[in-house]
Design a protein around this motif. Sequence first.
Motif, PDB file in Angstrom:
ATOM      1  N   ILE A  63      15.601 -10.889 -34.304  1.00 49.54           N
ATOM      2  CA  ILE A  63      14.638  -9.949 -32.205  1.00 49.54           C
ATOM      3  C   ILE A  63      15.597 -10.247 -31.739  1.00 49.54           C
ATOM      4  N   ASP A  64      16.224  -9.154 -30.415  1.00 46.50           N
ATOM      5  CA  ASP A  64      16.887  -9.170 -29.986  1.00 46.50           C
ATOM      6  C   ASP A  64      16.611  -8.440 -28.600  1.00 46.50           C
ATOM      7  N   SER A  65      17.923  -8.398 -27.858  1.00 48.95           N
ATOM      8  CA  SER A  65      17.875  -7.326 -26.637  1.00 48.95           C
ATOM      9  C   SER A  65      16.687  -6.248 -26.989  1.00 48.95           C
ATOM     10  N   THR A  66      17.050  -5.030 -27.931  1.00 43.27           N
ATOM     11  CA  THR A  66      16.829  -4.018 -28.404  1.00 43.27           C
ATOM     12  C   THR A  66      15.918  -3.711 -29.632  1.00 43.27           C
ATOM     13  N   ASN A  67      14.942  -5.035 -29.526  1.00 47.65           N
ATOM     14  CA  ASN A  67      13.964  -5.101 -31.003  1.00 47.65           C
ATOM     15  C   ASN A  67      13.037  -6.278 -30.126  1.00 47.65           C
ATOM     16  N   LYS A  68      12.203  -6.074 -29.108  1.00 50.10           N
ATOM     17  CA  LYS A  68      11.597  -6.834 -28.984  1.00 50.10           C
ATOM     18  C   LYS A  68      10.219  -6.048 -28.502  1.00 50.10           C
TER      19      LYS A  68
ATOM     20  N   ALA B 189      15.097 -12.775 -26.150  1.00 49.57           N
ATOM     21  CA  ALA B 189      15.061 -11.376 -25.765  1.00 49.57           C
ATOM     22  C   ALA B 189      14.742 -10.791 -24.388  1.00 49.57           C
ATOM     23  N   CYS B 190      13.899 -10.817 -23.661  1.00 47.95           N
ATOM     24  CA  CYS B 190      13.466 -10.819 -22.997  1.00 47.95           C
ATOM     25  C   CYS B 190      14.214 -10.660 -21.541  1.00 47.95           C
ATOM     26  N   SER B 191      15.263 -11.787 -21.819  1.00 43.96           N
ATOM     27  CA  SER B 191      15.548 -11.278 -20.086  1.00 43.96           C
ATOM     28  C   SER B 191      16.544 -10.851 -19.792  1.00 43.96           C
ATOM     29  N   CYS B 192      17.004  -9.369 -20.512  1.00 41.10           N
ATOM     30  CA  CYS B 192      17.487  -8.124 -20.005  1.00 41.10           C
ATOM     31  C   CYS B 192      16.360  -7.265 -19.182  1.00 41.10           C
ATOM     32  N   CYS B 193      15.201  -7.767 -19.654  1.00 44.00           N
ATOM     33  CA  CYS B 193      13.966  -7.286 -18.711  1.00 44.00           C
ATOM     34  C   CYS B 193      14.151  -5.903 -17.090  1.00 44.00           C
TER      35      CYS B 193
ATOM     36  N   ALA C 159       3.986 -12.137 -17.136  1.00 49.15           N
ATOM     37  CA  ALA C 159       2.873 -12.922 -16.956  1.00 49.15           C
ATOM     38  C   ALA C 159       3.826 -14.229 -16.521  1.00 49.15           C
ATOM     39  N   ASN C 160       4.223 -14.386 -15.467  1.00 49.75           N
ATOM     40  CA  ASN C 160       4.737 -15.347 -14.598  1.00 49.75           C
ATOM     41  C   ASN C 160       5.843 -15.795 -15.103  1.00 49.75           C
ATOM     42  N   GLY C 161       6.911 -13.909 -15.581  1.00 49.82           N
ATOM     43  CA  GLY C 161       7.768 -14.279 -16.440  1.00 49.82           C
ATOM     44  C   GLY C 161       7.750 -13.429 -17.781  1.00 49.82           C
ATOM     45  N   TRP C 162       9.027 -13.245 -18.046  1.00 48.27           N
ATOM     46  CA  TRP C 162       8.748 -12.415 -19.390  1.00 48.27           C
ATOM     47  C   TRP C 162       8.448 -12.893 -20.719  1.00 48.27           C
ATOM     48  N   ARG C 163       7.746 -12.784 -21.864  1.00 42.32           N
ATOM     49  CA  ARG C 163       7.187 -13.680 -22.642  1.00 42.32           C
ATOM     50  C   ARG C 163       7.861 -12.499 -23.620  1.00 42.32           C
ATOM     51  N   GLU C 164       8.267 -13.306 -25.131  1.00 39.01           N
ATOM     52  CA  GLU C 164       8.189 -11.880 -25.840  1.00 39.01           C
ATOM     53  C   GLU C 164       7.152 -12.315 -27.566  1.00 39.01           C
ATOM     54  N   ALA C 165       6.723 -11.482 -27.532  1.00 43.64           N
ATOM     55  CA  ALA C 165       5.205 -11.553 -28.804  1.00 43.64           C
ATOM     56  C   ALA C 165       5.544 -12.646 -30.142  1.00 43.64           C
TER      57      ALA C 165
END
Length: 392
Positions: free
Chosen positions: A330-335, A352-356, A340-346
């Motif tokens: 799971i990376d920046s292109t597969n996420k 991986a969400c740091s680039c959102c 919700a008070n910051g990005w959270r990945e499922a």
Amino acid sequence: MAFSAPIVLVLFCGAFSAALDFKWNSHPASGRFGPPHPAPLQQKQSSGELLSWTYPAPPVEDEPRFPPTFEQNVPSSADSISAVCGENSIWVEANKDLLGIGKPVVAAEVTLGGCPAIGEDPNADVLIFESKLHGCGSQLAMVDDSFIYTFTLLYTPSPLGGSDIIRTEDIAVDIQCHYQRKHDVSSWVLTPTLSPFSVSKTDEESLYFSIKLLTDDWRSTRPSAVYLMGDMMKFEVSVKQFYHVPLRVTVDSCVATVAANIDTVPRYVFLGNNGCLFDSQLTGSSSRFLPRSQNDKLQFQVEAFRFQQEDNGVIYITCNVRATSAALAIDSTNKACSFANGWREASGSHQACSCCDSDCDTQRQTHLTGKAGPQWEQEAAVGPITVKERPL
């Protein structure tokens, strides 16, 4: 002097006679320990009898006692190899427990037609192979209206510990990719088709994508596409696979429009940047991805909305969905990221969400090889959806 000589002679003879009597006729006298024991009798075997001897018979063995129920182990397929036939290449994943006996094989002893693995996934415990259709010793055959490319996965174990023994045997597994000679085999471009409530389509490689509306408990397909303002629209995107490696489905982008055409205006992109759900960040809603429980399914909810200038409240939602190998990171292109008070990945890979909040890398690369893995894309739509105002 003549008188004394005979007397001496008589005494000597008497003593000699007594000595003979003592030697040949004497017996042990009874004493304080009881009567004397008789002498053992001995017999001499005559020269005419044969001396014979036989080895004693072995003891009688106990009858073996077997368990009341016993089943012989029956060899079964390890089911440890899976493959994806792409447009011009093949992607093969081999479980390191190749034989299904609980022991990993040595990676260097497994090849695809002589080509070594291009990488390993320590999390999934698999070896990954990739080759062009004409590479790695493939054989091409034409049968009726099909091209058939045959690859062979080879396992050749080496002797153990410098000895001459092995505990496994050579294995050769044939993998075939079939292509129609008179049809387009591309799996990358799929024409979207819109229909009420959900749409799905099967590609040439037996992948079945779908997007649908679910009930509030996430268990059933929702029988109605009518919502009230403030309701949660609950979506499920899925991919069904047939002869593929395990796949993970993601949603790259979603756009809402007032017509069954993504190029119309007004339009609202509430999910984009390769899997970032913006709606909660932009509007303060409770829209989010649910924690992922299956790789082949992804659920998310979006708070119902309408376009300000439209009175009928009808919207269409079109999403770009994608399936990739579940073995890829799971990376920046597969996420699948929610805010919700910051990005959270499922799936929990929140990094991986740091680039959102910027631009996520559009080069789809794996953490194993730096090369793009197999992937399938499709536009899937659901609609028309009607959102009504709540009565006062």
